[in-house]
Design a protein around this motif. Structure first.
Motif, PDB file in Angstrom:
ATOM      1  N   GLU A   3      46.322  26.885   8.777  1.00  0.00           N
ATOM      2  CA  GLU A   3      46.242  25.595   8.401  1.00  0.00           C
ATOM      3  C   GLU A   3      47.336  24.649   9.065  1.00  0.00           C
ATOM      4  OE1 GLU A   3      46.169  27.429   5.614  1.00  0.00           O
ATOM      5  OE2 GLU A   3      44.161  27.713   5.631  1.00  0.00           O
ATOM      6  N   SER A   4      48.585  25.263   8.911  1.00  0.00           N
ATOM      7  CA  SER A   4      49.806  24.490   9.491  1.00  0.00           C
ATOM      8  C   SER A   4      50.489  25.498  10.528  1.00  0.00           C
ATOM      9  CB  SER A   4      50.862  24.184   8.156  1.00  0.00           C
ATOM     10  OG  SER A   4      51.047  25.455   7.478  1.00  0.00           O
ATOM     11  N   ALA A   5      51.090  24.657  11.340  1.00  0.00           N
ATOM     12  CA  ALA A   5      51.641  25.580  12.605  1.00  0.00           C
ATOM     13  C   ALA A   5      52.951  24.908  12.848  1.00  0.00           C
ATOM     14  CB  ALA A   5      50.583  25.646  13.861  1.00  0.00           C
ATOM     15  N   LEU A   6      53.917  25.679  13.458  1.00  0.00           N
ATOM     16  CA  LEU A   6      55.262  25.171  13.886  1.00  0.00           C
ATOM     17  C   LEU A   6      55.189  25.666  15.280  1.00  0.00           C
ATOM     18  CD1 LEU A   6      58.767  25.994  12.321  1.00  0.00           C
ATOM     19  CD2 LEU A   6      58.300  26.320  15.044  1.00  0.00           C
ATOM     20  N   ILE A   7      55.253  24.381  15.991  1.00  0.00           N
ATOM     21  CA  ILE A   7      55.370  24.645  17.622  1.00  0.00           C
ATOM     22  C   ILE A   7      56.809  24.301  17.886  1.00  0.00           C
ATOM     23  CG2 ILE A   7      54.551  23.868  19.575  1.00  0.00           C
ATOM     24  CD1 ILE A   7      51.787  23.063  18.460  1.00  0.00           C
ATOM     25  N   PRO A   8      57.611  25.211  18.375  1.00  0.00           N
ATOM     26  CA  PRO A   8      58.992  24.883  18.959  1.00  0.00           C
ATOM     27  C   PRO A   8      59.041  24.292  20.349  1.00  0.00           C
ATOM     28  CG  PRO A   8      58.594  27.334  18.897  1.00  0.00           C
ATOM     29  CD  PRO A   8      57.164  26.411  18.393  1.00  0.00           C
ATOM     30  N   HIS A  37      62.485  21.185  17.332  1.00  0.00           N
ATOM     31  CA  HIS A  37      63.472  21.206  18.474  1.00  0.00           C
ATOM     32  C   HIS A  37      64.784  21.783  18.011  1.00  0.00           C
ATOM     33  CE1 HIS A  37      65.098  20.803  22.511  1.00  0.00           C
ATOM     34  NE2 HIS A  37      66.209  20.279  21.994  1.00  0.00           N
ATOM     35  N   VAL A  38      65.314  22.720  18.809  1.00  0.00           N
ATOM     36  CA  VAL A  38      66.508  23.121  18.343  1.00  0.00           C
ATOM     37  C   VAL A  38      67.531  22.594  19.529  1.00  0.00           C
ATOM     38  CG1 VAL A  38      68.133  25.078  17.561  1.00  0.00           C
ATOM     39  CG2 VAL A  38      65.610  25.122  16.932  1.00  0.00           C
ATOM     40  N   VAL A  39      68.692  21.784  18.999  1.00  0.00           N
ATOM     41  CA  VAL A  39      69.753  21.483  19.949  1.00  0.00           C
ATOM     42  C   VAL A  39      70.608  22.580  19.819  1.00  0.00           C
ATOM     43  CG1 VAL A  39      71.558  19.924  20.640  1.00  0.00           C
ATOM     44  CG2 VAL A  39      69.429  19.118  19.331  1.00  0.00           C
ATOM     45  N   SER A  40      70.793  23.120  21.055  1.00  0.00           N
ATOM     46  CA  SER A  40      71.697  24.402  20.974  1.00  0.00           C
ATOM     47  C   SER A  40      72.858  24.181  22.102  1.00  0.00           C
ATOM     48  CB  SER A  40      70.808  25.510  21.287  1.00  0.00           C
ATOM     49  OG  SER A  40      70.294  25.579  22.655  1.00  0.00           O
ATOM     50  N   SER A  41      72.867  23.179  22.785  1.00  0.00           N
ATOM     51  CA  SER A  41      74.114  22.867  23.581  1.00  0.00           C
ATOM     52  C   SER A  41      74.703  21.591  23.505  1.00  0.00           C
ATOM     53  CB  SER A  41      73.605  23.029  25.190  1.00  0.00           C
ATOM     54  OG  SER A  41      73.150  21.942  25.605  1.00  0.00           O
ATOM     55  N   GLY A  42      76.019  21.517  23.894  1.00  0.00           N
ATOM     56  CA  GLY A  42      76.556  20.284  23.544  1.00  0.00           C
ATOM     57  C   GLY A  42      76.261  19.163  24.622  1.00  0.00           C
ATOM     58  N   LEU A  43      75.352  19.360  25.618  1.00  0.00           N
ATOM     59  CA  LEU A  43      74.725  18.696  26.403  1.00  0.00           C
ATOM     60  C   LEU A  43      73.869  17.636  25.906  1.00  0.00           C
ATOM     61  CD1 LEU A  43      74.950  20.903  29.434  1.00  0.00           C
ATOM     62  CD2 LEU A  43      76.618  19.370  28.955  1.00  0.00           C
ATOM     63  N   PRO A  76      68.214  28.855  18.474  1.00  0.00           N
ATOM     64  CA  PRO A  76      66.852  28.310  18.331  1.00  0.00           C
ATOM     65  C   PRO A  76      65.936  29.418  17.561  1.00  0.00           C
ATOM     66  CG  PRO A  76      67.716  28.092  20.714  1.00  0.00           C
ATOM     67  CD  PRO A  76      68.849  28.853  19.837  1.00  0.00           C
ATOM     68  N   ALA A  77      65.878  30.635  18.019  1.00  0.00           N
ATOM     69  CA  ALA A  77      65.177  31.401  17.292  1.00  0.00           C
ATOM     70  C   ALA A  77      65.371  31.531  15.945  1.00  0.00           C
ATOM     71  CB  ALA A  77      65.172  33.208  17.879  1.00  0.00           C
ATOM     72  N   THR A 110      63.668  33.216  23.779  1.00  0.00           N
ATOM     73  CA  THR A 110      63.456  32.881  22.383  1.00  0.00           C
ATOM     74  C   THR A 110      62.148  33.194  21.698  1.00  0.00           C
ATOM     75  OG1 THR A 110      64.653  30.790  23.064  1.00  0.00           O
ATOM     76  CG2 THR A 110      63.348  30.804  21.164  1.00  0.00           C
ATOM     77  N   THR A 111      61.254  33.452  22.732  1.00  0.00           N
ATOM     78  CA  THR A 111      59.875  33.794  22.048  1.00  0.00           C
ATOM     79  C   THR A 111      60.115  35.533  21.731  1.00  0.00           C
ATOM     80  OG1 THR A 111      58.671  32.497  23.516  1.00  0.00           O
ATOM     81  CG2 THR A 111      57.498  34.165  22.540  1.00  0.00           C
ATOM     82  N   VAL A 112      60.662  36.066  22.386  1.00  0.00           N
ATOM     83  CA  VAL A 112      60.849  37.639  21.992  1.00  0.00           C
ATOM     84  C   VAL A 112      61.817  37.489  20.769  1.00  0.00           C
ATOM     85  CG1 VAL A 112      61.858  39.788  22.857  1.00  0.00           C
ATOM     86  CG2 VAL A 112      60.433  38.388  24.263  1.00  0.00           C
ATOM     87  N   ASP A 113      62.820  36.762  20.585  1.00  0.00           N
ATOM     88  CA  ASP A 113      63.854  36.822  19.533  1.00  0.00           C
ATOM     89  C   ASP A 113      63.058  36.298  18.483  1.00  0.00           C
ATOM     90  OD1 ASP A 113      65.734  37.551  21.101  1.00  0.00           O
ATOM     91  OD2 ASP A 113      66.538  35.541  21.486  1.00  0.00           O
ATOM     92  N   VAL A 114      62.140  35.406  18.480  1.00  0.00           N
ATOM     93  CA  VAL A 114      61.380  35.113  17.339  1.00  0.00           C
ATOM     94  C   VAL A 114      60.352  36.036  16.570  1.00  0.00           C
ATOM     95  CG1 VAL A 114      59.493  33.320  16.472  1.00  0.00           C
ATOM     96  CG2 VAL A 114      61.382  32.543  17.910  1.00  0.00           C
ATOM     97  N   ALA A 115      59.739  36.861  17.888  1.00  0.00           N
ATOM     98  CA  ALA A 115      59.228  38.083  17.307  1.00  0.00           C
ATOM     99  C   ALA A 115      59.821  38.799  16.720  1.00  0.00           C
ATOM    100  CB  ALA A 115      58.510  38.540  18.911  1.00  0.00           C
ATOM    101  N   ARG A 116      61.274  39.136  17.171  1.00  0.00           N
ATOM    102  CA  ARG A 116      62.086  40.080  16.300  1.00  0.00           C
ATOM    103  C   ARG A 116      62.287  39.417  15.034  1.00  0.00           C
ATOM    104  NH1 ARG A 116      67.389  40.389  16.590  1.00  0.00           N
ATOM    105  NH2 ARG A 116      67.299  38.914  18.390  1.00  0.00           N
TER     106      ARG A 116
END
Lengths: 282, 513
Positions: A3-8, A37-43, A76-77, A110-116
């Motif tokens: 029903e509900s999905a998270l899409i990064p 969306h994950v802000v992971s850098s100062g830029l 992010p992950a 990130t995908t592999v990290d999320v999988a872990r």
């Protein structure tokens, strides 16, 4: 179940990939999509990210989804898993983008990290030119471990939203030390795979069981390639004690997620029957 | 015709090993220079380019059984759970020692420390106290735990797959987890033929060398001149003895001969220890043991690329290849006498006791020889290096009752020779009878005569060194075979624990991790 999905989103995804994914999710009858969306850098600024997400959500809302947006800062992950767990979403859905060896080595994946890290089912969308979004899935490969956990995966296979024409149930293991034990092992595996086939009967037009000997990851990838399946379904079991080598090289699930050329649905065995917790505290 | 074809198929390993070995032996007999040249080239090439591989593999073979012994697999029995060891500790150790390296110890116990003392790597000054210490520590290293670990690795696998899993005692059986039913086909046969090759060539070369040493020993104590005729006569006589020991089997022949052997060796060692410089020997033993253990890892991986690489090639790498080429024979033999022991008992027993005995042996003979050289000022080192087979007899010449000691040493050589050859004959017959633990007498006779004829012919033609180099060359593919063997054994033991002891067949397959 879907029903509900998270899409990064990283904002560098090709628009047609996101389009293709959201179209595909109609097969699952997904109603709510949380764009993260994950802000992971100062830029990058949080407000800028929020604006871009808001713009995207407007486009997707037009396709009939309930859209929410979340912007986080940090790893992010970890943040993706945390949001999915806290909001008790049905699954995480990541549009796959191929990275070169150098990118992967230096920046990670990130995908592999999320999988872990994830305790929430993970769907890695790899369209590879197939028009999955418009048609029913032709064939699905279920890489079955007989260690346990398939009772949590079978409901997904039987779910009408995942229905496909053909199901391959694959088990890969190591050969027993002698011919007599090997015979016993084969018989035992045949019975167990048959039981899974019986459970899935009715949801697929044909179900084929396959038993192979050797390297698990290699066999899953080979069978998926040779049988031209469109989706690999596999479990992710949290062992009490992880093997050091797996920790270093990545588990089979992580590596299949990364190396498969078709979509992968990864179902953590903790998912059903247990209250989800965030993988870390904020 | 059909019956002959069927017979050949049934005896494929036996026929293939026998026929394929003939051209090599023939080359040694009729073109010894050519064989020496070619095998020397091959041997040089392997040692030059893969020497580092032998060092790494040697360390893996040392670490692997120790890890198994102290892991949960240490309690696994090499046999069914209720089985008890077939031989007493004394009988077991005697046979282990006699088959593993007895004859080499007699040959090198004086000559090797003196050789290293006179001619150490370039980084050391020859004939210096440092060279003396180096010579003892490296003699310990070459004859200590590494060779036994190589034997243990292979025999552990054979014993596990044969006695616990009920497969025939063949090296190919150990590959079932990796090869499946292909072990019954060409792949399995190739492994067994390679093992037979290494055994035949290794034993034939060793028999020839030992016959030369016995011959030179007899020349010391008798009017016999140590001629080629005498050497051939020795081979003939010993062939009869080892065939008798082999035909009577493990329980009587080989076990009894091994026990006699070890008792005689202990008597000789005790005599030198008591009559010789006892305190000096004990000091040498203690110091060398300390040096050995403190530098074990450094020595294990030291290829000396900057200085003294030639020394490493000539000694360490030669030995490692030699032990590996002997490992199919010793491994199968040791496995066949170790049924009923646990993995831990087997590893610790076969690793520590023979190594300790070897250290004592080298300390007594090498230490006493160095005492003669360094303390008493008798220069026996130069002649020992020049004429290695005579080194022991020359050393004994400085002790009272020289003739008796020489006769005892010759007897010891003969009996060790008989034990090694009898065990090898038994193993060869077993390997070429699909792992039958009681192979036919005719097969034992064929292999016994084959080895002796090859050794005798090669002494006449001068092709002995060529054959030895060829045995060492066979060690390279066998090193790979042994590394895979470790994988196979570990996988099998893991399967037994993770699957057969309560979990379903899918367990341990790492699918959902």
């Amino acid at each position: 179940m879907f029903e509900s999905a998270l899409i990064p989103l990283r904002f560098d995804e090709p628009p047609e990939l996101v389009q293709s994914l959201t179209s595909f999710l109609r097969n699952f009858e997904t109603r709510t999509i949380v764009l993260v969306h994950v802000v992971s850098s100062g830029l990058e600024s949080v407000s800028g990210a929020e604006r871009r997400l808001w713009k995207l959500s407007g486009q997707l809302a037009g396709e009939g989804y309930n859209i929410e947006t979340v912007v986080r800062t940090g790893s992010p992950a970890l943040e993706i898993c945390t949001v999915a767990a806290q909001r008790e979403l049905s699954f995480i859905c990541i549009p796959w983008r191929t990275k070169s060896f150098l990118q992967r080595t230096l920046l990670g994946n990130t995908t592999v990290d999320v999988a872990r890290l994830t305790d929430v089912p993970l769907f890695v969308y790899k369209p590879h030119g197939r028009k999955m979004e418009t048609t029913r899935l032709e064939s699905v490969l279920y890489a079955a471990s007989l260690e346990g956990g398939h009772e949590q995966i079978v409901p997904y296979l039987r779910d009408e939203h995942l229905a496909a024409t053909r199901l391959y149930v694959l088990h890969v293991g190591w050969r027993a030390p002698d011919p007599w034990s090997e015979l016993t092992r084969r018989e035992e595996i045949f019975h167990r795979l048959s039981a899974i086939r019986n459970e899935c009967e009715g949801s697929f037009e044909t179900i084929e069981t396959i038993s192979a000997v050797g390297n698990v990851r290699r066999h899953i990838l080979r069978e998926a390639r040779e049988r031209e399946v469109e989706l690999i379904v596999m479990g992710k079991h949290e062992h009490e004690k992880e093997h050091t080598l797996d920790t270093m090289l990545g588990s089979t699930a992580e590596r299949v997620t990364h190396e498969a050329t078709v979509s992968v649905l990864l179902i953590p065995s903790r998912r059903i029957g247990t209250k989800q917790e965030a993988p870390c505290t904020e | 015709m059909h019956r002959i074809a069927a017979l050949i198929r049934q005896q494929s390993v036996f026929v293939a090993a026998l026929l394929l070995g003939l051209p090599v032996v023939g080359a040694g007999l009729f073109a010894p220079e050519w064989l020496d040249h070619r095998s020397g080239q091959m041997h040089g090439l392997i040692i030059d380019h893969f020497g580092w591989g032998y060092l790494i593999a040697g360390l893996i073979f040392l670490v692997f059984p120790i890890i198994l012994a102290f892991s949960r697999y240490g309690n696994l029995k090499l046999g069914k759970d209720h089985e008890k060891p077939q031989y007493s500790y004394f009988g077991w150790f005697s046979m282990l020692f006699a088959a593993g390296m007895g004859i080499g110890l007699i040959f090198w116990s004086v000559a090797e420390p003196l050789s290293h003392f006179v001619d150490p790597p370039q980084s050391l000054v020859g004939r210096s106290p440092e060279a003396a210490k180096f010579s003892m520590v490296h003699s310990f290293y070459h004859w200590g735990m590494h060779p036994w670990a190589i034997y243990i690795t292979i025999s552990l696998a054979i014993a596990y797959f044969s006695f616990r899993r009920g497969m025939p005692p063949l090296i190919s059986s150990c590959f079932y987890p990796l090869l499946g039913n292909r072990i019954y086909g060409r792949a399995g046969h190739a492994i067994d033929v390679l093992a037979v090759f290494a055994t035949v060539f290794g034993i034939a070369a060793s028999l020839g060398m030992s016959a030369l040493q016995i011959s030179s020993g007899l020349a010391e104590v008798s009017p016999l001149d140590g001629s080629q005729g005498l050497t051939l006569g020795i081979i003939g006589a010993i062939t009869v003895l080892f065939l008798l020991a082999s035909i009577t089997g493990l329980d009587t022949g080989i076990q009894v001969v091994s026990k006699i052997n070890i008792l005689m060796a202990l008597v000789l060692m005790a005599f030198i220890f008591i009559v010789g410089p006892t305190s000096y020997i004990l000091n040498v033993f203690t110091t060398s043991l300390g040096g050995y253990f403190s530098s074990l890892l450094t020595m294990s991986l030291n290829a000396n690329p900057f200085e003294g690489h030639d020394w490493t090639k000539n000694w360490t790498l030669f030995y490692w290849a030699w032990w590996i080429s002997w490992s199919p024979f010793v491994g199968l033999f040791v496995a066949s006498i170790s049924r009923g022991r646990t993995v831990r008992e087997f590893v610790l027993g076969a690793l520590l006791v023979p190594s300790l005995l070897t250290f004592l042996w080298f300390s007594v003979f090498g230490g006493a020889a160095l005492h003669l050289q360094l303390v008493e000022g008798r220069d026996i080192a130069a002649s020992a290096v020049q004429d290695v087979p005579r080194a022991l007899f020359e050393f004994l010449g400085y002790y009272p009752f020289t003739p008796s000691l020489t006769v005892l040493a010759i007897l010891l050589l003969v009996v060790f020779f008989v034990t090694s050859a009898a065990s090898a004959t038994y193993v060869l017959a077993m390997m070429t009878s699909k792992g039958n633990l009681t192979p036919s007498v005719s097969k034992k006779i064929v292999w016994g005569i084959y080895q002796s004829a090859a050794a005798a012919g090669l002494i006449v033609s001068g092709g002995l060194v060529g054959l030895q180099q060829l045995a060492i060359a066979a060690a390279l593919p066998f090193t790979l075979v042994m590394l895979l063997l470790c994988v196979s054994l570990f996988r099998a033991m893991k399967y037994e624990f993770t699957v057969e002891r309560g979990k379903p067949p899918g367990a341990g397959m790492n699918l959902e991790t």
